[in-house]
Design an enzyme around this catalytic site. Structure first.
Site, PDB file in Angstrom:
ATOM      1  N   CYS A 148       4.902  -1.240   4.932  1.00 36.13           N
ATOM      2  CA  CYS A 148       4.040  -0.311   4.860  1.00 36.13           C
ATOM      3  C   CYS A 148       3.449  -0.730   3.546  1.00 36.13           C
ATOM      4  O   CYS A 148       2.098  -0.559   3.085  1.00 36.13           O
ATOM      5  CB  CYS A 148       4.573   1.210   4.973  1.00 36.13           C
ATOM      6  SG  CYS A 148       3.314   2.286   4.966  1.00 36.13           S
ATOM      7  N   CYS A 149       4.324  -0.468   2.338  1.00 37.67           N
ATOM      8  CA  CYS A 149       4.021  -0.893   1.035  1.00 37.67           C
ATOM      9  C   CYS A 149       3.018  -2.328   0.915  1.00 37.67           C
ATOM     10  O   CYS A 149       2.026  -2.251   0.025  1.00 37.67           O
ATOM     11  CB  CYS A 149       5.011  -0.768   0.097  1.00 37.67           C
ATOM     12  SG  CYS A 149       5.409   0.903  -0.596  1.00 37.67           S
TER      13      CYS A 149
ATOM     14  N   CYS B  11       2.991   8.241  -2.478  1.00 37.73           N
ATOM     15  CA  CYS B  11       2.322   8.717  -1.333  1.00 37.73           C
ATOM     16  C   CYS B  11       3.248   9.882  -0.932  1.00 37.73           C
ATOM     17  O   CYS B  11       4.411  10.127  -0.949  1.00 37.73           O
ATOM     18  CB  CYS B  11       2.594   7.529  -0.058  1.00 37.73           C
ATOM     19  SG  CYS B  11       1.596   6.268  -0.526  1.00 37.73           S
TER      20      CYS B  11
ATOM     21  N   CYS C  20       6.471   9.550   1.144  1.00 37.76           N
ATOM     22  CA  CYS C  20       7.623   8.965   0.578  1.00 37.76           C
ATOM     23  C   CYS C  20       7.977   9.514  -0.666  1.00 37.76           C
ATOM     24  O   CYS C  20       8.534   8.812  -1.701  1.00 37.76           O
ATOM     25  CB  CYS C  20       7.469   7.410   0.449  1.00 37.76           C
ATOM     26  SG  CYS C  20       7.010   6.663   1.846  1.00 37.76           S
TER      27      CYS C  20
ATOM     28  N   CYS D 141       7.499  -0.329  -5.179  1.00 35.34           N
ATOM     29  CA  CYS D 141       6.584  -0.308  -3.999  1.00 35.34           C
ATOM     30  C   CYS D 141       6.229  -1.995  -3.760  1.00 35.34           C
ATOM     31  O   CYS D 141       5.587  -2.350  -2.859  1.00 35.34           O
ATOM     32  CB  CYS D 141       5.447   0.195  -4.332  1.00 35.34           C
ATOM     33  SG  CYS D 141       4.435   0.182  -5.760  1.00 35.34           S
TER      34      CYS D 141
HETATM   35 FE1  SF4 Z   1       3.575   3.398   2.733  1.00 32.85          FE
HETATM   36 FE2  SF4 Z   1       5.373   5.120   1.645  1.00 32.85          FE
HETATM   37 FE3  SF4 Z   1       4.631   2.675   0.690  1.00 32.85          FE
HETATM   38 FE4  SF4 Z   1       2.860   4.521   0.672  1.00 32.85          FE
HETATM   39  S1  SF4 Z   1       4.684   4.516  -0.655  1.00 32.85           S
HETATM   40  S2  SF4 Z   1       2.449   2.788   1.222  1.00 32.85           S
HETATM   41  S3  SF4 Z   1       3.436   5.647   2.643  1.00 32.85           S
HETATM   42  S4  SF4 Z   1       5.875   2.988   2.443  1.00 32.85           S
END
Ligand code: SF4
Length: 233
Positions: free
Chosen positions: A119-120, A202, A205, A228
């Site tokens: 996701c990151c 985010c 998270c 991240c």
């Molecule tokens: Fe995704 Fe969480 Fe990374 Fe944001 S912090 S990009 S929601 S995994």
């Protein structure tokens, strides 16, 4: 990988020389040395507020980019808007290829729960890569006290894999230095910092930390993840 704007030999000399210079001096030097090819990425945490104010006070022009994952806190977007209003900033928003809804369709719902690294990679690292295209230098607000992985960061560093010189003027600043600066210059900052969020990312998270917890304990709290991927070791 793009070609570095300085040779490794020159980088070593510069990095050594800048280590003793003030944040303002480092910023002013970098803005001039890499004029037109330097970018500040903002996450709208308190370091962003300091750097935006500092650039304004020293009269330095740099490109400003917001890496907007689409999942930031309302307070974070409001902080950005207050800084834009105060300093007349031109902020370029760089977004992921997919919206959150599109990502849910292609990757499954709430990817951050199952695979936060992916996701990151999709929502932060890939947009950063695009933001750095054509840039020689990248200004970040990271500080050594933020995490063990940042302890060796320097005011002028190299990100060889991305082909940019990293400018990190606040790397040796304490929390007190940052807060003192914000108050001294009456700079707008993210109100979540006053509600138990030393580090803000985010919404899915990030949580507030409890007294006695590590400052990064509120980031990816349910997993072993600590970074991240924007800032490589
Ligand atoms: Fe995704 Fe969480 Fe990374 Fe944001 S912090 S990009 S929601 S995994």
């Amino acid at each position: 990988m793009s070609t570095l704007a300085v040779s490794r030999h020159d980088f070593r000399i510069l990095s050594e020389e800048m280590e003793d210079r003030s944040a303002e001096d480092v910023l002013a030097w970098a803005a001039e040395r890499f004029a037109g090819r330097i970018v500040l990425t903002c996450s709208w945490q308190m370091q962003s507020s300091v750097l935006v104010d500092m650039l304004d006070r020293i009269g330095a022009e740099v490109r400003i980019v917001e890496l907007d994952t689409g999942l930031l806190f309302p307070e974070t977007y409001e902080t950005r808007d207050r800084l834009i209003a105060r300093y007349g900033l031109e902020v370029e928003r760089v977004e992921p290829e997919q919206t959150v809804a599109e990502q849910a369709l292609s990757e499954g719902d709430e990817l951050w729960r199952r695979d936060p690294d992916r996701c990151c990679a999709l929502r932060k690292v890939a947009p950063l890569q695009r933001a750095l295209v054509g840039m020689d230098a990248w200004i970040t607000g990271i500080r050594r006290v933020q995490s063990p992985g940042r302890l060796t960061a320097r005011k002028v560093d190299l990100d060889e894999s991305r082909g940019v010189v990293k400018i990190q003027p606040l790397v040796d600043w304490s929390d007190e230095d940052v807060v003192g600066y914000l108050y001294a210059h009456d700079v707008p900052y993210n109100p979540l910092h006053d509600r138990g969020f030393p580090s803000i990312g985010c919404v899915p998270c990030t949580r507030a930390v409890q007294e006695g917890e590590d400052r990064r304990a509120g980031r990816w709290a349910a997993s072993g993840k600590t970074e991240c991927g924007l800032h490589l070791p």
